[in-house]
Design an enzyme around this catalytic site. Structure first.
Site, PDB file in Angstrom:
ATOM      1  N   HIS A  76       0.849  -1.199   0.000  1.00 13.70           N
ATOM      2  CA  HIS A  76       0.000   0.000   0.000  1.00 13.70           C
ATOM      3  C   HIS A  76       0.880   1.244   0.000  1.00 13.70           C
ATOM      4  O   HIS A  76       0.714   2.151  -0.821  1.00 13.70           O
ATOM      5  CB  HIS A  76      -0.922  -0.004   1.216  1.00 13.70           C
ATOM      6  N   ASP A 105       8.362  22.198 -25.319  1.00 12.13           N
ATOM      7  CA  ASP A 105       8.480  20.847 -24.772  1.00 12.13           C
ATOM      8  C   ASP A 105       9.506  20.918 -23.650  1.00 12.13           C
ATOM      9  O   ASP A 105      10.029  21.993 -23.344  1.00 12.13           O
ATOM     10  CB  ASP A 105       8.911  19.829 -25.849  1.00 12.13           C
ATOM     11  N   TRP A 140       7.434  -0.168   4.302  1.00  7.38           N
ATOM     12  CA  TRP A 140       8.056   0.567   3.189  1.00  7.38           C
ATOM     13  C   TRP A 140       9.473   0.963   3.530  1.00  7.38           C
ATOM     14  O   TRP A 140      10.295   1.117   2.647  1.00  7.38           O
ATOM     15  CB  TRP A 140       7.208   1.773   2.763  1.00  7.38           C
ATOM     16  N   SER A 170      14.096   6.099 -12.913  1.00  9.02           N
ATOM     17  CA  SER A 170      13.147   6.874 -13.701  1.00  9.02           C
ATOM     18  C   SER A 170      12.989   8.281 -13.125  1.00  9.02           C
ATOM     19  O   SER A 170      13.044   9.274 -13.852  1.00  9.02           O
ATOM     20  CB  SER A 170      11.806   6.136 -13.735  1.00  9.02           C
ATOM     21  N   SER A 171      12.823   8.371 -11.802  1.00  6.62           N
ATOM     22  CA  SER A 171      12.636   9.699 -11.195  1.00  6.62           C
ATOM     23  C   SER A 171      13.874  10.556 -11.354  1.00  6.62           C
ATOM     24  O   SER A 171      13.784  11.775 -11.510  1.00  6.62           O
ATOM     25  CB  SER A 171      12.350   9.568  -9.696  1.00  6.62           C
ATOM     26  N   HIS A 254      13.332  11.195   4.381  1.00  3.73           N
ATOM     27  CA  HIS A 254      12.731  12.455   4.772  1.00  3.73           C
ATOM     28  C   HIS A 254      12.600  13.439   3.618  1.00  3.73           C
ATOM     29  O   HIS A 254      11.522  13.964   3.393  1.00  3.73           O
ATOM     30  CB  HIS A 254      13.366  13.100   6.003  1.00  3.73           C
ATOM     31  N   GLU A 256      12.187  12.669   0.740  1.00  2.00           N
ATOM     32  CA  GLU A 256      11.112  12.079  -0.061  1.00  2.00           C
ATOM     33  C   GLU A 256       9.733  12.567   0.384  1.00  2.00           C
ATOM     34  O   GLU A 256       8.867  12.825  -0.458  1.00  2.00           O
ATOM     35  CB  GLU A 256      11.190  10.549   0.027  1.00  2.00           C
ATOM     36  N   TYR A 258       8.986  15.370   1.433  1.00  2.00           N
ATOM     37  CA  TYR A 258       8.788  16.695   0.838  1.00  2.00           C
ATOM     38  C   TYR A 258       8.606  16.610  -0.661  1.00  2.00           C
ATOM     39  O   TYR A 258       7.937  17.453  -1.263  1.00  2.00           O
ATOM     40  CB  TYR A 258       9.918  17.644   1.253  1.00  2.00           C
ATOM     41  N   SER A 269      -0.843  26.865  -4.294  1.00  2.00           N
ATOM     42  CA  SER A 269      -0.350  28.239  -4.453  1.00  2.00           C
ATOM     43  C   SER A 269      -0.771  28.830  -5.789  1.00  2.00           C
ATOM     44  O   SER A 269      -0.721  30.049  -5.976  1.00  2.00           O
ATOM     45  CB  SER A 269       1.181  28.288  -4.341  1.00  2.00           C
ATOM     46  N   HIS A 303      14.892  12.130  13.025  1.00  2.00           N
ATOM     47  CA  HIS A 303      13.689  12.165  13.862  1.00  2.00           C
ATOM     48  C   HIS A 303      12.837  10.914  13.664  1.00  2.00           C
ATOM     49  O   HIS A 303      11.919  10.677  14.429  1.00  2.00           O
ATOM     50  CB  HIS A 303      12.873  13.447  13.667  1.00  2.00           C
ATOM     51  N   HIS A 304      13.169  10.135  12.642  1.00  2.00           N
ATOM     52  CA  HIS A 304      12.501   8.838  12.507  1.00  2.00           C
ATOM     53  C   HIS A 304      13.173   7.785  13.371  1.00  2.00           C
ATOM     54  O   HIS A 304      12.733   6.645  13.416  1.00  2.00           O
ATOM     55  CB  HIS A 304      12.526   8.390  11.045  1.00  2.00           C
ATOM     56  N   THR A 329       7.201  25.978   7.299  1.00  2.00           N
ATOM     57  CA  THR A 329       5.887  25.392   7.021  1.00  2.00           C
ATOM     58  C   THR A 329       4.790  26.322   7.510  1.00  2.00           C
ATOM     59  O   THR A 329       3.795  26.566   6.814  1.00  2.00           O
ATOM     60  CB  THR A 329       5.783  24.020   7.719  1.00  2.00           C
ATOM     61  N   LYS A 332       4.251  29.337   5.238  1.00  2.00           N
ATOM     62  CA  LYS A 332       3.437  29.067   4.052  1.00  2.00           C
ATOM     63  C   LYS A 332       1.957  29.120   4.378  1.00  2.00           C
ATOM     64  O   LYS A 332       1.157  29.698   3.644  1.00  2.00           O
ATOM     65  CB  LYS A 332       3.763  27.676   3.504  1.00  2.00           C
ATOM     66  N   ARG A 451       1.145   0.547  15.185  1.00  2.00           N
ATOM     67  CA  ARG A 451       0.890   0.439  13.750  1.00  2.00           C
ATOM     68  C   ARG A 451       1.393  -0.917  13.269  1.00  2.00           C
ATOM     69  O   ARG A 451       2.133  -1.605  13.960  1.00  2.00           O
ATOM     70  CB  ARG A 451       1.568   1.587  13.013  1.00  2.00           C
TER      71      ARG A 451
HETATM   72  C1  HEM Z   1       5.839  20.487  10.210  1.00  2.00           C
HETATM   73  C2  HEM Z   1       6.438  19.634   9.519  1.00  2.00           C
HETATM   74  C3  HEM Z   1       6.698  18.213   9.950  1.00  2.00           C
HETATM   75  C4  HEM Z   1       7.272  17.743  11.067  1.00  2.00           C
HETATM   76  C5  HEM Z   1       7.830  18.555  12.218  1.00  2.00           C
HETATM   77  C6  HEM Z   1       7.268  16.320  10.972  1.00  2.00           C
HETATM   78  C7  HEM Z   1       7.783  15.465  11.908  1.00  2.00           C
HETATM   79  C8  HEM Z   1       7.759  14.096  11.819  1.00  2.00           C
HETATM   80  C9  HEM Z   1       8.323  13.200  12.769  1.00  2.00           C
HETATM   81  C10 HEM Z   1       9.036  13.605  14.048  1.00  2.00           C
HETATM   82  C11 HEM Z   1       8.105  11.944  12.336  1.00  2.00           C
HETATM   83  C12 HEM Z   1       8.543  10.649  12.994  1.00  2.00           C
HETATM   84  C13 HEM Z   1       7.425  10.089  13.762  1.00  2.00           C
HETATM   85  C14 HEM Z   1       7.734   8.733  14.294  1.00  2.00           C
HETATM   86  O1  HEM Z   1       7.982   7.815  13.497  1.00  2.00           O
HETATM   87  O2  HEM Z   1       7.668   8.587  15.508  1.00  2.00           O
HETATM   88  C15 HEM Z   1       7.398  12.038  11.109  1.00  2.00           C
HETATM   89  C16 HEM Z   1       6.987  10.968  10.372  1.00  2.00           C
HETATM   90  C17 HEM Z   1       6.519  11.064   9.087  1.00  2.00           C
HETATM   91  N1  HEM Z   1       6.239  12.228   8.425  1.00  2.00           N
HETATM   92 FE1  HEM Z   1       6.395  14.084   9.148  1.00  2.00          FE
HETATM   93  N2  HEM Z   1       6.690  15.954   9.818  1.00  2.00           N
HETATM   94  C18 HEM Z   1       6.336  17.087   9.166  1.00  2.00           C
HETATM   95  C19 HEM Z   1       5.751  17.186   7.943  1.00  2.00           C
HETATM   96  C20 HEM Z   1       5.586  16.120   7.109  1.00  2.00           C
HETATM   97  C21 HEM Z   1       5.231  16.242   5.745  1.00  2.00           C
HETATM   98  C22 HEM Z   1       5.018  17.522   5.008  1.00  2.00           C
HETATM   99  C23 HEM Z   1       5.155  14.984   5.277  1.00  2.00           C
HETATM  100  C24 HEM Z   1       4.817  14.474   3.891  1.00  2.00           C
HETATM  101  C25 HEM Z   1       4.080  14.971   3.047  1.00  2.00           C
HETATM  102  C26 HEM Z   1       5.451  14.092   6.333  1.00  2.00           C
HETATM  103  C27 HEM Z   1       5.447  12.737   6.200  1.00  2.00           C
HETATM  104  C28 HEM Z   1       5.823  11.881   7.177  1.00  2.00           C
HETATM  105  C29 HEM Z   1       5.824  10.466   7.017  1.00  2.00           C
HETATM  106  C30 HEM Z   1       5.447   9.686   5.762  1.00  2.00           C
HETATM  107  C31 HEM Z   1       6.250   9.950   8.234  1.00  2.00           C
HETATM  108  C32 HEM Z   1       6.323   8.506   8.664  1.00  2.00           C
HETATM  109  C33 HEM Z   1       7.244   7.673   7.988  1.00  2.00           C
HETATM  110  C34 HEM Z   1       7.009   6.288   8.528  1.00  2.00           C
HETATM  111  O3  HEM Z   1       7.328   6.054   9.677  1.00  2.00           O
HETATM  112  O4  HEM Z   1       6.486   5.462   7.757  1.00  2.00           O
HETATM  113  N3  HEM Z   1       5.711  14.809   7.449  1.00  2.00           N
HETATM  114  N4  HEM Z   1       7.201  13.360  10.798  1.00  2.00           N
HETATM  115 CU   LIG Z   2      10.694  12.887   8.484  1.00  2.00          CU
END
Ligand code: HEM
Ligand SMILES: [Cu+2]
Lengths: 601, 360
Positions: A76, A105, A140, A170-171, A254, A256, A258, A269, A303-304, A329, A332, A451
């Protein structure tokens, strides 16, 4: 006799139609293919999500086995990220880079075709794992050493390595192409600070991918070696380090996230100013904030990993950088809101999606800042709280933004308007469905639901909110169905859309809907970041196309397809039999050779 | 209605709407705290309390930001919806003062979070107090093993899936893994920490007074097929209860001369249960063939199985019917389980259960 000949003619016409698509180098056709493929995977991945939610609707559910569940939640995410959101983004990039910057183009049309065909082969390879002995099932981010051949015996994780490397390739090619195009092919007068914000975000995304994909490619190759050639990069018994995988993965992972959100930030925007009938508030602040997010995005990956035992100092440093990324952020969000201030807002479906993007993304941003504090994260990590966070940013953010873009640009792409009535129905259902599905996950998270569990017991107090979440996900499914009906009904209508139905200020609206193959008869002058508005105010009229206008376009080529087949075969060979790699290399070499001697005029 | 009063009505209505939704959310969050086995909002140790204080601060700040942004979005959407005769104010392009202001606002907010976060992390991550109880927790696919040590670090005994600690006693847990990455988490007592093979993580906690009782724990790092089924329990006990428990655990397995138990022991050996599990009988009680040397565990040590409340890493209560179901087909209960289906007959299972029940 006559009918028979007609039949043959029709078949030939049909064949040449297929051939035309297979060999096209037109960015609009390639964009169409990206969009259709990406949306198909979006639907498939959505179905896996519905299966997951069905399994979790009640305690001790028995819809899916543990094995299947684990494949589903892994696939997924992989499909949504790499095979749905990214290609849907690439689809828009393909359409609108040339159209928004006033080019005919992209810089390298054949490379563009190659990117698509390689994407298609990579995605098919990864997807086929379902039918070839089991899909990847390690999540993932596939933490070592669970991914080692000792613990993941089937070939699922090999598909993961090879599939993602190909998709990354590709990307990478696409990003180089997009960056070069934006930097070099802008219309006269379009300085960087007059670039539409969407183009800015595209440029930033391209650089994020160019810089981060090599990292994960290396990591995936090392993992493939560990699994197949008994190397020891990530296996602890022989001196490897599983934490190394996490650093490499998140150093890509990370940025990614963004990559997934910035395009949608770019879309809203564009949409918010158009329907507020005001220029974007704080254009340069939004651009700088986007760039800051891009740069800071490379400094927050750990932070992950707060719970992996990083040590106190790294933990505090990454806390600080992660908190720091919350600042641009926030900037914006304030600027989008200020754009609405004092406007005369037309609430089209596209605008609904854009405004709800602001609200939903804000919720995701807030929860992000919450677990940016390791004190909070040590209780939230790997619980449904994080699942809520990622879906508010990715569904509420990325997907809502994409839908806003679809409704906004549909008339430009097809010459037809999607039905607003049905659009609003699908919006409200999607909005309600997504909040019903994902908001309760915050509650589940603080009540400790981990999870990635395929089942849970009664007595933990998770039953009610899980049921609500599942009901919400069905509502989401219905909203997507309504959208599909909308699309099919629209496509049966005549193409009557005017050039600029929304009175938008950017160049793509200065050509016909849909645009001619050469995009613009005459490229308009650009004097500001809202060229069509400024030109109207200044009374600048784009001249009519001269008589007998002939615009030279690059000829079609089947070499990209050949090269992609070669690359695909190499990948299949890595999974099946090394002999195929040889054949793949031969075909790819032929493709490169043919490519280089092919006449380009 | 004048333009001004229209604005006020819209603003007030929006704020009320958002406040109402926020109130519902507040109730739901609060509800998550009550009576939930794995509630993260129920700090029972000094360490979780420190983290919880940060959480509460972060939560309220988040709530305020939520209300402000949601209300602003709603107000602007309603207020500036197109109306006949009202033009958009195109002249507003931006404003440097405002940009600076709303760069500063988030900076201030995150600073308010960062400072106490640093304090809490520094104090939770510091070394454990002198005289802490030393326990090693080992993650296995898919169960937890606990090894207790004396103050010199010598191993005292091993048990599985249920950890006992004295109340108000600092406990220093070494976290290791035998295979893949797992994570150790009892939300009431300590935040999550990973068990990484090849690394030696640790955490320590000290339960608050009056926290005697059973606390739930769970593996929270995806670790393969049965990740969902990898639970454990921590019993916080009075010093006297704890000492009695330790005394029993240190002792060799209880010998019983019951016929059925004896038959059970034979099945245990015949079916090679002992290649993965240990039962540490005293040499003076048992024949030699029953006392193998201590080896690295593949499965839980069973010497005192009957002193535990659950089997299968906290999945099932330890009772006759659950034991029977487990022995009948372990992977049926825990998909992927390293304990194979041994094709035991009902009769063999009856004997084994009698034997296992004797191991107090
Ligand atoms: C204010 C901005 C953001 C902050 C401070 C933030 C912070 C965090 C933190 C600390 C985690 C880790 C959580 C954990 O696993 O315990 C996390 C996970 C994640 N964040 Fe953010 N995040 C922000 C914005 C975003 C944005 C913009 C996206 C994507 C569009 C995003 C996508 C994700 C994803 C996909 C994970 C989890 C990855 C996974 O464990 O599978 N975050 N974020
Ligand atoms: Cu992150």
């Amino acid at each position: 006799m006559a009918t028979a000949t007609d039949g043959v003619g029709a078949v030939q016409a049909e064949q040449s139609k297929v051939w035309e698509w297979l060999t096209t180098v037109d960015h609009k056709k390639i964009g169409t293919m990206y969009g259709l493929t990406g949306f198909t995977y979006f639907l498939i991945s959505g179905l896996t999500a519905l299966a997951i939610r069905t399994q979790l609707a009640v305690p001790n559910g028995n819809v899916l086995s543990a094995e299947l569940y684990n494949q589903f939640f892994t696939m997924h995410a992989l499909m949504m990220i790499f095979m749905a959101i990214m290609p849907m983004g690439a689809s828009f990039f393909n359409f609108f880079i040339p159209l928004q910057i006033g080019a005919r183009d992209v810089a390298f049309p054949r490379l563009n075709a190659l990117s698509y065909w390689v994407f298609l082969s990579g995605s098919l390879i990864l997807f086929s794992s379902f039918f070839l002995g089991g899909a990847p099932d390690a999540g993932w981010f596939a933490y070592a050493p669970l991914t080692d051949s000792e613990y993941s015996v089937g070939s699922g994780l090999d598909f993961y390595c090879v599939g993602l490397i190909i998709l990354g390739l590709s990307s990478l090619m696409a990003s180089l192409n997009f960056a070069v195009t934006i930097l070099n092919m802008r219309a006269p007068g379009m300085t960087m600070m007059r670039l539409p914000v969407y183009m800015w975000m595209t440029l930033i995304v391209s650089f994020l991918l160019i810089l981060s994909l090599p990292i994960v490619t290396v990591a995936l190759a090392l993992l493939y070696f560990d699994r197949n050639f008994a190397t020891n990069f990530f296996t602890p018994e022989t001196g490897g380090d599983p934490i190394l995988w996490q650093h490499l993965f998140w150093l890509f992972g990370h940025p990614e996230v963004y990559v997934l959100i910035l395009p949608s930030m770019g879309i809203v925007s564009e949409v918010i100013p158009v329907f507020s009938r005001k220029p974007l508030f704080g254009y340069s602040a939004i651009v700088f904030a986007g760039a800051a997010i891009g740069v800071l995005g490379f400094g927050v990956w750990a932070h992950h990993m707060f719970t992996t035992g990083l040590g106190t100092v790294p933990t505090l440093v990454f806390t600080a950088t992660t908190m720091g990324i919350g600042v641009p952020t926030g900037v914006k969000i304030f600027n989008w809101l200020s754009t609405m201030y004092g406007g005369s807002i037309r609430f089209t479906t596209s605008m609904y999606f854009a405004v709800s993007f602001i609200a939903m993304f804000t919720i995701g941003g807030i929860s992000g800042v919450m677990h940016a504090s390791p004190a909070v994260d040590s209780q939230h990590q790997d619980t449904y709280f994080v699942v809520a966070h990622i879906h508010y940013v990715l569904f509420g953010g990325a997907i809502m933004g994409i839908f806003s873009g679809i409704f906004y640009w549909w008339p430009k792409l097809t010459g037809r308007f999607l039905s607003e009535t049905m659009g609003k129905w699908s919006f409200w259902m999607m909005f309600t469905g997504m909040n019903l599905t994902f908001f309760p996950m915050h509650f589940l998270g603080v009540s400790g639901m981990p999870r990635r569990i395929y089942t849970y017991d009664e007595g933990f107090g998770w039953d009610d909110w899980n049921m609500v979440a599942t009901m919400g996900s069905y509502l989401l499914g219905v909203s997507i169905l309504i959208f599909l009906v909308n699309v099919f009904r629209t496509m049966r209508q005549p193409a009557t859309a005017p050039d600029n139905p929304w009175d938008a200020p950017t160049l793509e609206w200065a050509t016909s809907s849909p645009p001619p193959e050469h995009d613009f008869d005459v490229i308009p002058e650009v004097h500001s970041s809202v060229p069509l508005w400024t030109n109207r105010e200044m009374g600048i009229v784009t001249p009519e196309a001269p008589e007998g206008l002939h615009i030279h376009l690059p000829p079609p080529s089947y070499m990209p397809l050949i090269l992609a087949i070669g690359v695909g075969l190499i990948a299949v060979g890595l999974l099946a039999h090394l002999a195929l790699v040889g054949i793949g290399v031969a075909i790819a070499t032929y493709g490169v050779w043919g490519w280089s001697i092919e006449p380009t005029d | 209605m004048t333009a001004r009063s229209r604005q006020i009505v819209i603003a007030v209505a929006s704020v009320v709407a958002v406040a109402f939704v926020s109130w519902l959310i507040f109730i739901a969050f609060d509800g998550a705290a009550v009576d939930k086995r794995l509630s993260t909002l129920n700090p029972l140790s000094d360490q979780t309390q420190l983290y919880h204080d940060v959480y509460v601060l972060v939560w309220w700040l988040s709530g305020i930001v939520f209300i402000v942004i949601m209300a602003a979005t709603l107000i602007l959407s309603v207020l500036y919806r197109e109306r006949p005769g009202v033009e958009s104010r195109r002249e507003i392009h931006g404003n440097t003062r405002l940009e600076i202001l709303w760069t500063i606002i988030p900076i201030v907010i995150v600073l308010i979070i960062v400072v106490p976060t640093f304090g809490a992390v520094l104090s939770v991550e510091r070394d454990a107090e002198e005289g802490a109880l030393e326990v090693t927790a080992t993650g296995h696919q898919w169960w937890f093993e606990f090894t207790y040590h004396d103050s010199d670090g010598n191993e005292l005994f091993r048990t599985a899936n249920e950890m006992h600690v004295p109340v108000e006693q600092a406990v220093n847990v070494s976290l290791v893994s035998d295979d893949v990455i797992h994570a150790f988490w009892v939300p009431a007592l300590f935040g999550k920490k990973d068990m990484v093979p090849g690394h030696n993580n640790r955490l320590w906690f000290k339960s608050k007074p009056g926290t005697e009782g059973m606390h739930y724990g769970q593996c929270v790092e995806y670790c393969g097929d049965s990740h969902a089924n990898m639970r454990f329990r921590v019993f916080v006990e009075s010093r006297a209860d704890y000492d009695a428990w330790v005394t029993n655990q240190i002792a060799t397995a209880k010998w019983s001369d019951d016929e059925l138990v004896d038959a059970g022991r034979e099945v245990f050996m015949a079916k090679a249960c002992n290649s993965c599990h240990q039962i540490e009988y005293s040499k003076s009680d048992a024949p030699d063939w029953l006392v193998p040397p201590r080896v690295a565990a593949i499965g839980p040590n069973l010497s005192h199985l009957a002193s535990r409340t659950t089997i299968a890493s906290g999945l099932l209560d330890r009772d006759e019917s659950n034991l029977r179901a487990w022995l009948k087909n372990p992977p049926g209960i825990k998909p992927g389980s390293r304990m194979p289906n041994l094709e035991l007959t009902d009769d063999e299972i009856t004997k084994l259960i009698a034997m296992l029940d004797s191991l107090e």
